[in-house]
Design an enzyme around this catalytic site. Structure first.
Site, PDB file in Angstrom:
ATOM      1  CE  LYS A  11      -4.086  -2.106   2.173  1.00  0.00           C
ATOM      2  NZ  LYS A  11      -5.026  -2.023   3.327  1.00  0.00           N
ATOM      3  CE1 TYR A  51      -9.369  -2.847   0.030  1.00  0.00           C
ATOM      4  CE2 TYR A  51      -8.581  -0.888  -1.101  1.00  0.00           C
ATOM      5  CZ  TYR A  51      -8.339  -1.995  -0.306  1.00  0.00           C
ATOM      6  OH  TYR A  51      -7.069  -2.246   0.157  1.00  0.00           O
ATOM      7  CG  ASN A 114      -3.768  -2.082   6.855  1.00  0.00           C
ATOM      8  OD1 ASN A 114      -3.611  -1.787   5.670  1.00  0.00           O
ATOM      9  ND2 ASN A 114      -4.818  -2.760   7.292  1.00  0.00           N
ATOM     10  CG  HIS A 117      -5.370  -6.179  -0.422  1.00  0.00           C
ATOM     11  ND1 HIS A 117      -6.614  -6.089   0.161  1.00  0.00           N
ATOM     12  CD2 HIS A 117      -5.450  -7.156  -1.373  1.00  0.00           C
ATOM     13  CE1 HIS A 117      -7.420  -6.980  -0.430  1.00  0.00           C
ATOM     14  NE2 HIS A 117      -6.738  -7.627  -1.363  1.00  0.00           N
ATOM     15  CD  GLU A 128      -8.794  -9.271  -3.552  1.00  0.00           C
ATOM     16  OE1 GLU A 128      -9.628  -8.850  -2.734  1.00  0.00           O
ATOM     17  OE2 GLU A 128      -7.652  -9.677  -3.207  1.00  0.00           O
TER      18      GLU A 128
HETATM   19  P1  IDP Z   1      -7.829  -6.755   5.627  1.00  0.00           P
HETATM   20  O1  IDP Z   1      -7.010  -5.790   4.770  1.00  0.00           O
HETATM   21  O2  IDP Z   1      -7.055  -7.206   6.830  1.00  0.00           O
HETATM   22  O3  IDP Z   1      -8.422  -7.890   4.831  1.00  0.00           O
HETATM   23  P2  IDP Z   1     -10.508  -5.591   5.646  1.00  0.00           P
HETATM   24  O4  IDP Z   1     -11.486  -5.761   6.745  1.00  0.00           O
HETATM   25  O5  IDP Z   1     -10.747  -6.349   4.372  1.00  0.00           O
HETATM   26  O6  IDP Z   1      -9.052  -5.903   6.223  1.00  0.00           O
HETATM   27  O7  IDP Z   1     -10.441  -4.030   5.315  1.00  0.00           O
HETATM   28  C1  IDP Z   1      -9.820  -3.560   4.134  1.00  0.00           C
HETATM   29  C2  IDP Z   1      -8.943  -2.382   4.491  1.00  0.00           C
HETATM   30  O8  IDP Z   1      -9.772  -1.309   4.946  1.00  0.00           O
HETATM   31  C3  IDP Z   1      -7.961  -2.607   5.636  1.00  0.00           C
HETATM   32  O9  IDP Z   1      -6.775  -3.250   5.242  1.00  0.00           O
HETATM   33  C4  IDP Z   1      -7.709  -1.195   6.100  1.00  0.00           C
HETATM   34  O10 IDP Z   1      -6.790  -0.516   5.223  1.00  0.00           O
HETATM   35  C5  IDP Z   1      -9.091  -0.567   5.951  1.00  0.00           C
HETATM   36  N1  IDP Z   1      -9.865  -0.649   7.193  1.00  0.00           N
HETATM   37  C6  IDP Z   1     -10.455  -1.753   7.732  1.00  0.00           C
HETATM   38  N2  IDP Z   1     -11.111  -1.472   8.870  1.00  0.00           N
HETATM   39  C7  IDP Z   1     -10.941  -0.141   9.057  1.00  0.00           C
HETATM   40  C8  IDP Z   1     -11.386   0.767  10.074  1.00  0.00           C
HETATM   41  O11 IDP Z   1     -12.071   0.397  11.029  1.00  0.00           O
HETATM   42  N3  IDP Z   1     -10.989   2.081   9.930  1.00  0.00           N
HETATM   43  C9  IDP Z   1     -10.237   2.525   8.879  1.00  0.00           C
HETATM   44  N4  IDP Z   1      -9.814   1.701   7.900  1.00  0.00           N
HETATM   45  C10 IDP Z   1     -10.132   0.387   7.989  1.00  0.00           C
HETATM   46 MG    MG Z   2      -9.816  -7.812   3.302  1.00  0.00          MG
END
Ligand code: IDP
Ligand code: MG
Length: 142
Positions: A11, A51, A114, A117, A128
């Site tokens: 990312k 997304y 974070n 992905h 994807e």
């Molecule tokens: P993942 O990346 O661990 O699979 P997902 O639940 O699929 O997590 O969420 C996709 C992305 O959305 C996350 O990697 C993060 O960048 C963002 N995200 C998820 N939950 C939150 C939140 O509560 N606040 C802000 N961003 C979030």
């Molecule tokens: Mg995810």
């Protein structure tokens, strides 16, 4: 042995911190192979489409905008149990909850920025991978 392929994205936060090699090294050390890779900048439309499954979540707009803040490295990882293995190496979504030694525990700043992905299921991995790569751009080494 179940050889799988999964989509991984480095990312914008991790690209801007010059952590591409550090991240790929972790995948390679764990036995995953990079079989396709490219750097690109997502458009708003492409980020929203990628997304789409999160479009009703409160963080959707922030997530899309974050993904537009800089270039990303998209790659296909191949290897035994690649989907779950990648998720394990990544760590939990929120770096505060991520296990020590995972990418997100070591490198991520926040639940949004974070670092990586990773596809979460065989079905999503297929969708994807096709979102970013044609079959001719993938060089299987299974
Ligand atoms: P993942 O990346 O661990 O699979 P997902 O639940 O699929 O997590 O969420 C996709 C992305 O959305 C996350 O990697 C993060 O960048 C963002 N995200 C998820 N939950 C939150 C939140 O509560 N606040 C802000 N961003 C979030
Ligand atoms: Mg995810």
């Amino acid at each position: 042995m179940t050889i799988e392929r999964t989509l991984s994205i480095v990312k914008p936060d991790a690209v801007s911190k010059n952590q591409i090699g550090e991240i790929i090294h972790r995948f390679e050390r764990a036995g995953l192979k990079v079989v396709a890779a490219k750097m690109l900048r997502l458009s708003k439309e492409r980020a929203e489409a990628f997304y789409d499954i999160h479009k009703n979540r409160p963080f959707f707009n922030d997530l899309v905008n974050f993904m537009l803040t800089g270039p990303v490295l998209v790659q296909v990882l191949e290897g035994d149990n690649a989907i779950a293995k990648n998720r394990e190496i990544m760590g939990a979504t929120n770096p505060k909850d991520a296990a020590p030694g995972t990418i997100r525990a070591d490198l991520a700043e926040s639940i949004e920025a974070n670092a990586v992905h990773g596809s979460d299921s065989p079905e999503n991995a297929k969708v994807e991978i096709n979102f970013f790569f044609t079959p001719a751009e993938i060089y299987s080494r299974a």
